[in-house]
Write a protein that holds these residues in place. Structure first.
Motif, short mmCIF file in Angstrom:
data_model
loop_
_atom_site.label_atom_id
_atom_site.label_comp_id
_atom_site.label_asym_id
_atom_site.label_seq_id
_atom_site.Cartn_x
_atom_site.Cartn_y
_atom_site.Cartn_z
N LYS A 331 0.84 -1.18 0.00
CA LYS A 331 0.00 0.00 0.00
C LYS A 331 0.89 1.25 0.00
O LYS A 331 2.00 1.24 0.54
CB LYS A 331 -0.92 0.02 1.22
CG LYS A 331 -1.98 -1.06 1.21
CD LYS A 331 -3.00 -0.80 0.10
CE LYS A 331 -4.13 -1.82 0.15
NZ LYS A 331 -5.13 -1.56 -0.93
N ALA A 332 0.38 2.31 -0.59
CA ALA A 332 1.10 3.58 -0.62
C ALA A 332 0.11 4.73 -0.47
O ALA A 332 -1.03 4.64 -0.97
CB ALA A 332 1.89 3.74 -1.92
N MET A 353 -5.22 6.23 -0.91
CA MET A 353 -4.43 5.02 -0.76
C MET A 353 -4.55 4.19 -2.04
O MET A 353 -5.66 4.01 -2.58
CB MET A 353 -4.93 4.20 0.44
CG MET A 353 -4.90 4.95 1.76
SD MET A 353 -3.22 5.30 2.31
CE MET A 353 -2.64 3.64 2.61
N ILE A 354 -3.42 3.68 -2.52
CA ILE A 354 -3.41 2.84 -3.71
C ILE A 354 -2.51 1.63 -3.46
O ILE A 354 -1.72 1.62 -2.50
CB ILE A 354 -2.94 3.60 -4.96
CG1 ILE A 354 -1.49 4.07 -4.78
CG2 ILE A 354 -3.84 4.77 -5.27
CD1 ILE A 354 -0.89 4.69 -6.03
N THR A 355 -2.61 0.64 -4.31
CA THR A 355 -1.75 -0.55 -4.27
C THR A 355 -0.68 -0.39 -5.34
O THR A 355 -0.98 0.01 -6.47
CB THR A 355 -2.57 -1.82 -4.53
OG1 THR A 355 -3.61 -1.92 -3.56
CG2 THR A 355 -1.70 -3.05 -4.48
N GLY A 369 0.55 1.29 -10.27
CA GLY A 369 -0.42 1.59 -9.24
C GLY A 369 -1.81 1.11 -9.62
O GLY A 369 -2.19 1.17 -10.79
N GLU A 370 -2.56 0.63 -8.62
CA GLU A 370 -3.92 0.16 -8.85
C GLU A 370 -4.86 0.85 -7.86
O GLU A 370 -4.54 1.01 -6.68
CB GLU A 370 -4.02 -1.36 -8.67
CG GLU A 370 -3.32 -2.15 -9.75
CD GLU A 370 -3.60 -3.63 -9.63
OE1 GLU A 370 -4.36 -4.02 -8.72
OE2 GLU A 370 -3.04 -4.41 -10.44
N ARG A 371 -6.01 1.26 -8.38
CA ARG A 371 -7.06 1.83 -7.55
C ARG A 371 -8.39 1.32 -8.10
O ARG A 371 -8.88 1.79 -9.14
CB ARG A 371 -7.02 3.36 -7.59
CG ARG A 371 -8.11 4.02 -6.73
CD ARG A 371 -8.06 5.53 -6.81
NE ARG A 371 -8.18 5.97 -8.20
CZ ARG A 371 -7.31 6.77 -8.80
NH1 ARG A 371 -6.26 7.23 -8.14
NH2 ARG A 371 -7.48 7.11 -10.06
N LEU A 383 4.71 9.28 -3.79
CA LEU A 383 4.14 8.27 -2.92
C LEU A 383 4.89 8.18 -1.61
O LEU A 383 6.10 8.45 -1.54
CB LEU A 383 4.15 6.90 -3.61
CG LEU A 383 3.46 6.79 -4.97
CD1 LEU A 383 3.70 5.40 -5.55
CD2 LEU A 383 1.99 7.10 -4.87
N GLU A 384 4.18 7.77 -0.57
CA GLU A 384 4.78 7.37 0.69
C GLU A 384 4.48 5.88 0.84
O GLU A 384 3.34 5.46 1.06
CB GLU A 384 4.19 8.14 1.87
CG GLU A 384 4.76 7.71 3.20
CD GLU A 384 4.06 8.36 4.38
OE1 GLU A 384 4.44 8.08 5.52
OE2 GLU A 384 3.12 9.15 4.15
N LEU A 385 5.54 5.06 0.70
CA LEU A 385 5.35 3.61 0.73
C LEU A 385 5.13 3.17 2.17
O LEU A 385 5.88 3.54 3.07
CB LEU A 385 6.58 2.91 0.14
CG LEU A 385 6.89 3.30 -1.32
CD1 LEU A 385 8.16 2.61 -1.79
CD2 LEU A 385 5.72 2.98 -2.23
#
Length: 387
Positions: A331-332, A353-355, A369-371, A383-385
């Motif tokens: 997640k990021a 939040m995204i994957t 990235g996935e949303r 992004l903040e991982l």
């Protein structure tokens, strides 16, 4: 001390006469000789040139040297006719600090190597800035100062002389008018009329001569504009060369940092495409070691899929063909809004939040990235991982 009493008395009389004439004109009690419209336009144009030249000069000085104390120091050196000492630019000072920091941290470390590279670029930028300031000062500021301290002072002096001649002329006209009025009452004043007429002819001649001198100087403002135009072109040329140098230096630095990015950041954010699974020994560490070693978050890497790596390496990505890894996606949190540049990228909104995960052969600055049902490339810096 030897005083010429007669001259002193004469000068005092002239001053008093001019003051009286000026005061009566302001009170509307005396006539005033008006200059022709062309002459008035020339004076207005000269005043406009002087005012704008001063403003452009002062603001250009601020542009070249924002530090007020440094400008005051340079002004004092100039007035004392002494050479201004050489001053280190901010870029050169930053380069010095970076080099010294690199030596302390270790010039062989990734951080030290980068500090040295950036410091050298800052030194080159500082040297380019120094050359630009020197060129602009010689080709642009100096001609403007020469106009204000030379030509304009001469014009102002001649205009003041013309103003005095006009006051003398109007005072003579007033005296002649009074003499003629007295002559109408008594013939004894005929000598006074003749004297007043003689003074009027002299002052009229002097006024006409001074008006012509002043007119020629005011018409020279056109030549001043031509000269300042040439200097302005030279200033723009110097500024263009300066920014072109800076741009080239930064491009070179970007290439240097880009070539060493893999060495510096290997294994920090993006998984290694050549090793999609850990070694057998590392896959199952001893129980004691697993308890002591800190967990290092990594970005999962999608195993090589036929057709996908080559497309990614070429910079062409079809999100519908990319399959997420079976497990271990991260997640990021999005730090800033990001607008997708094309259909292969995913637009982002701050704080959502995204994957994310990586693909073999991808640019290390990007992730997938996935949303929900949306999918695309996203920049790592936005992004903040999360663990």
């Amino acid at each position: 001390m030897d005083f010429n009493v007669k001259k002193l008395a004469s000068d005092a009389g002239v001053f008093f006469s001019r003051a009286m004439q000026f005061t009566e004109e302001k009170l509307g009690q005396a006539e005033k000789t008006e200059l022709d419209a062309h002459f008035e336009n020339l004076m207005a144009r000269a005043d406009c040139t002087k005012n704008w030249t001063e403003k452009i000069l002062r603001q250009t000085e601020v542009l070249l040297q924002p530090n007020l104390s440094a400008r005051v120091e340079e002004f004092l050196y100039e007035k004392l006719d002494r050479k201004v000492p050489s001053r280190v630019t901010n870029g050169e000072l930053l380069a010095q600090y970076m080099t010294e920091a690199a030596n302390d941290f270790g010039p062989g470390t990734p951080y030290g190597k980068t500090l040295i590279k950036v410091g050298e670029t800052q030194r080159r930028l500082g040297a380019a800035e120094r050359d630009f300031i020197q060129s602009a000062s010689i080709n642009f500021l100096t001609p403007l100062r020469n106009f204000l301290e030379g030509d304009w002072r001469t014009i102002s002096k001649e205009r003041r002389t013309l103003q005095n001649c006009r006051l003398d002329l109007d005072a003579c006209k007033a005296r002649l008018k009074k003499a003629k009025a007295a002559e109408a009452k008594a013939a004894l004043w005929s000598d006074e009329v003749e004297k007043a007429e003689h003074e009027l002819r002299l002052t009229q001649t002097e006024f006409d001569r001074q008006a012509e001198v002043t007119r020629l100087l005011l018409e020279g403002i056109s030549s001043t504009h031509v000269n300042h135009l040439r200097c302005l072109h030279e200033f723009v040329e110097s500024q263009t060369n300066y920014y072109a140098q800076c741009y080239q230096y930064m491009l070179d630095l970007q290439k240097q940092l880009g070539s060493s990015k893999g060495e510096i950041f290997s294994g920090t954010f993006v998984g290694n495409a050549e090793s999609t699974s850990p070694p057998a020994a590392a896959a199952s560490p001893p129980a004691g070691a697993a308890a002591t070693l800190p967990a290092v978050p990594t970005i999962p890497v999608v195993p090589t899929i036929v057709g996908v790596p080559s497309a990614v390496a070429e910079g062409v990505l079809n999100p519908n063909e990319v399959k997420p890894p079976a497990s271990g996606t991260r997640k990021a949190r999005v730090l800033y809004d990001y607008e997708a540049a094309d259909s292969t990228e995913l637009a982002l909104l701050a704080d959502e939040m995204i994957t994310v995960y990586s693909l073999p052969g991808m640019d290390p600055d990007w992730l997938i990235g996935e949303r929900g049902n949306q999918k695309g490339k996203v920049p790592v810096t936005y992004l903040e991982l999360l663990s």
